[in-house]
Motif scaffolding. Sequence first.
Motif, PDB file in Angstrom:
ATOM      1  N   VAL A  59       0.931  -1.320   0.071  1.00  0.00           N
ATOM      2  CA  VAL A  59       0.370  -0.027  -0.102  1.00  0.00           C
ATOM      3  C   VAL A  59       1.259   1.586   0.462  1.00  0.00           C
ATOM      4  O   VAL A  59       1.694   1.821   0.791  1.00  0.00           O
ATOM      5  N   ASN A  60       0.992   1.835  -0.748  1.00  0.00           N
ATOM      6  CA  ASN A  60       1.284   2.816  -1.464  1.00  0.00           C
ATOM      7  C   ASN A  60       1.007   4.232  -0.193  1.00  0.00           C
ATOM      8  O   ASN A  60      -0.065   4.212   0.007  1.00  0.00           O
ATOM      9  N   ARG A  61       1.710   4.706   0.861  1.00  0.00           N
ATOM     10  CA  ARG A  61       1.077   5.925   1.992  1.00  0.00           C
ATOM     11  C   ARG A  61       2.563   7.500   1.211  1.00  0.00           C
ATOM     12  O   ARG A  61       3.957   7.867   1.465  1.00  0.00           O
ATOM     13  N   PHE A  62       0.729   7.896   1.156  1.00  0.00           N
ATOM     14  CA  PHE A  62       1.223   9.356   0.633  1.00  0.00           C
ATOM     15  C   PHE A  62       1.031  10.324   1.369  1.00  0.00           C
ATOM     16  O   PHE A  62       0.716   9.920   2.103  1.00  0.00           O
TER      17      PHE A  62
END
Length: 99
Positions: A59-62
Amino acid sequence: MGAAKIDVKYVSELARLELTEEEMAVFQPQLENIVKYVEKISAVDVDGVEPMINGNTIVNRFREDVVAESLPSEDALNNAPKRVGDEFLLPKIVEGAES
């Protein structure tokens, strides 16, 4: 399904490798085993199996792109092994490049 005999000499020429007869004798059974294993894997029924890139869920954490105070130039340059004015002096890293 039987694997066709692999021509190690031909494969080595494609890879632009110069192999001795002894090396070809070593690689011959290794390559044949690899092909057998690929055939074995190809026989597995994967219908309905979703392809994956990674075994873990990623999961990309932006974060919000917010302007923040940065390190003052003088503080950053205090640790420079060499400097010219306000810049780091780096060694030449490209052969043939002029200083």
